[in-house]
Design an enzyme around this catalytic site. Structure first.
Site, PDB file in Angstrom:
ATOM      1  N   ASP A   1      -2.224  -1.516  -3.836  1.00 59.39           N
ATOM      2  CA  ASP A   1      -2.617  -0.012  -4.242  1.00 59.39           C
ATOM      3  C   ASP A   1      -1.306   0.813  -4.610  1.00 59.39           C
ATOM      4  OD1 ASP A   1      -3.385   2.405  -4.548  1.00 59.39           O
ATOM      5  OD2 ASP A   1      -4.600   2.521  -2.636  1.00 59.39           O
TER       6      ASP A   1
ATOM      7  N   TYR B   1       0.991  -1.186  -0.003  1.00 61.01           N
ATOM      8  CA  TYR B   1       0.050  -0.040  -0.166  1.00 61.01           C
ATOM      9  C   TYR B   1       0.904   1.280  -0.057  1.00 61.01           C
ATOM     10  CZ  TYR B   1      -3.224   3.613   1.563  1.00 61.01           C
ATOM     11  OH  TYR B   1      -4.005   4.770   1.951  1.00 61.01           O
TER      12      TYR B   1
END
Length: 272
Positions: free
Chosen positions: A156, A115
C-alpha cells in the site's frame, strides 16, 4: 529466478491491505484457498508479532515473515517457498518504522513490502513525514537493491500515481493520496528502475484497490483509488504476463476497505 521443482509454469504474486488480519482471516483464508498466489504481501496486519496468526496460514501452505505492532501498521510476506528476512524497518538515523517495511528473499526474488504513511493532510507534519519517508526509501533502495536483478516492490503506497488511478482526478487533485508532491516523490522512485506492472498491462481507468468506508456505496458507485501496487525491476517486468485486481474480497462479508492486486510472471524470459 529460482523456483521449487513442483512450482507451476508461472509465478503469481499479490498484495493485500487486510486492515486488521484477525478480523479478516475468514476472507483471507478463503481467498488463499481459491487463488493460491505464490507470494503475498500483507499490510495493516495490526497485531504484534506474538499474536500473528501464523498457524492457520502455515496450514494453508504458506511460510510467514512478519513484523507488526498492536492496533496499527504491520506488514507480512507469505510465500510457498522458504523465506529469508533481509530487513525489518529502516536502519538509518530516523524512526525505524518496523511495522511499515519488510524486505525478504524468497523464490529467487527480493521482495520489498511497504505500508507507506498515509499523510493525514497536506498541511500536516505527517504529510511532511510521508515525503521524507519516500526519500529514506530511495536511499534504502540505492543501498540494498539492484535494478538489474529480479526484485518486487509491493504494498500500500498510499499514492495514486496518475489521474487514471482515481475516480475524480479533478475533484481530488491536491488531496492526500493524490497530491502533486506525493506523486512526484513516487515518480522519483520509479525512475530508480521500477515498472508499474499493472499499468504495463492495463491502460484504461476504472480499476481500483481501495474504497473509503466513509463513502456510502463507494464500491458499487466506482468511487475508488488505486493505491496498492506491484512494481518490478525491468528485468522482472519483462517476464510479466498479466496483472489484475480481484474484487471478491472487497465484496465479502466484513471486508477490508482494500482488495488484492495480483500479477503473474513467466519462469523464463519471454520468447524462450
Amino acid at each position: 529466478m529460482q523456483f521449487p521443482e513442483k512450482a507451476r509454469a508461472s509465478l503469481q504474486v499479490a498484495s493485500f491491505n487486510v486492515n486488521g488480519i484477525r478480523a479478516r482471516m475468514p476472507v483471507l483464508l478463503e481467498w488463499l484457498q481459491r487463488t493460491q498466489p505464490d507470494i503475498l504481501a500483507l499490510q495493516e496486519t495490526k497485531v504484534p508479532d506474538t499474536e500473528f496468526p501464523a498457524g492457520p496460514l502455515e496450514e494453508a501452505g504458506y511460510g510467514c515473515a512478519f513484523c507488526g505492532e498492536k492496533g496499527f501498521n504491520g506488514v507480512a510476506v507469505l510465500s510457498k517457498g522458504p523465506i529469508e528476512i533481509l530487513q525489518e524497518g529502516f536502519q538509518d538515523a530516523g524512526p525505524a518504522d518496523r511495522g511499515r517495511l519488510l524486505m525478504v528473499s524468497t523464490m529467487g526474488l527480493t521482495v520489498l513490502n511497504t505500508y507507506v504513511p498515509q499523510g493525514t493532510a497536506p498541511d500536516s507534519e505527517r504529510f511532511l513525514y510521508k515525503i521524507q519517508w519516500f526519500r529514506r526509501l530511495s536511499s534504502l533502495m540505492g543501498r540494498s537493491l539492484n535494478p538489474e536483478e529480479p526484485a518486487l516492490w509491493l504494498g500500500d503506497f498510499n499514492v495514486a500515481p496518475e489521474p487514471v488511478d482515481v475516480y475524480d482526478p479533478q475533484g481530488l487533485e491536491g488531496e492526500v493520496g493524490f497530491h502533486p508532491r506525493e506523486r512526484a516523490a513516487l515518480e522519483e522512485l520509479r525512475a530508480w528502475g521500477w515498472v508499474d506492472v499493472f499499468r504495463l498491462h492495463v491502460k484504461e481507468g476504472g480499476h481500483y484497490t481501495f474504497w473509503d468506508y466513509r463513502l456510502r456505496g463507494a464500491l458499487s458507485r466506482g468511487l475508488g483509488w488505486r493505491v496498492d501496487h506491484i512494481w518490478a525491476t525491468k528485468f522482472l517486468a519483462a517476464r510479466s504476463l498479466r496483472a489484475w485486481i480481484d474484487l471478491g474480497p472487497r465484496r465479502a462479508e466484513r471486508p477490508s476497505d482494500h482488495t488484492p492486486i495480483l500479477a503473474e510472471f513467466s519462469r523464463t524470459a519471454q520468447g524462450k
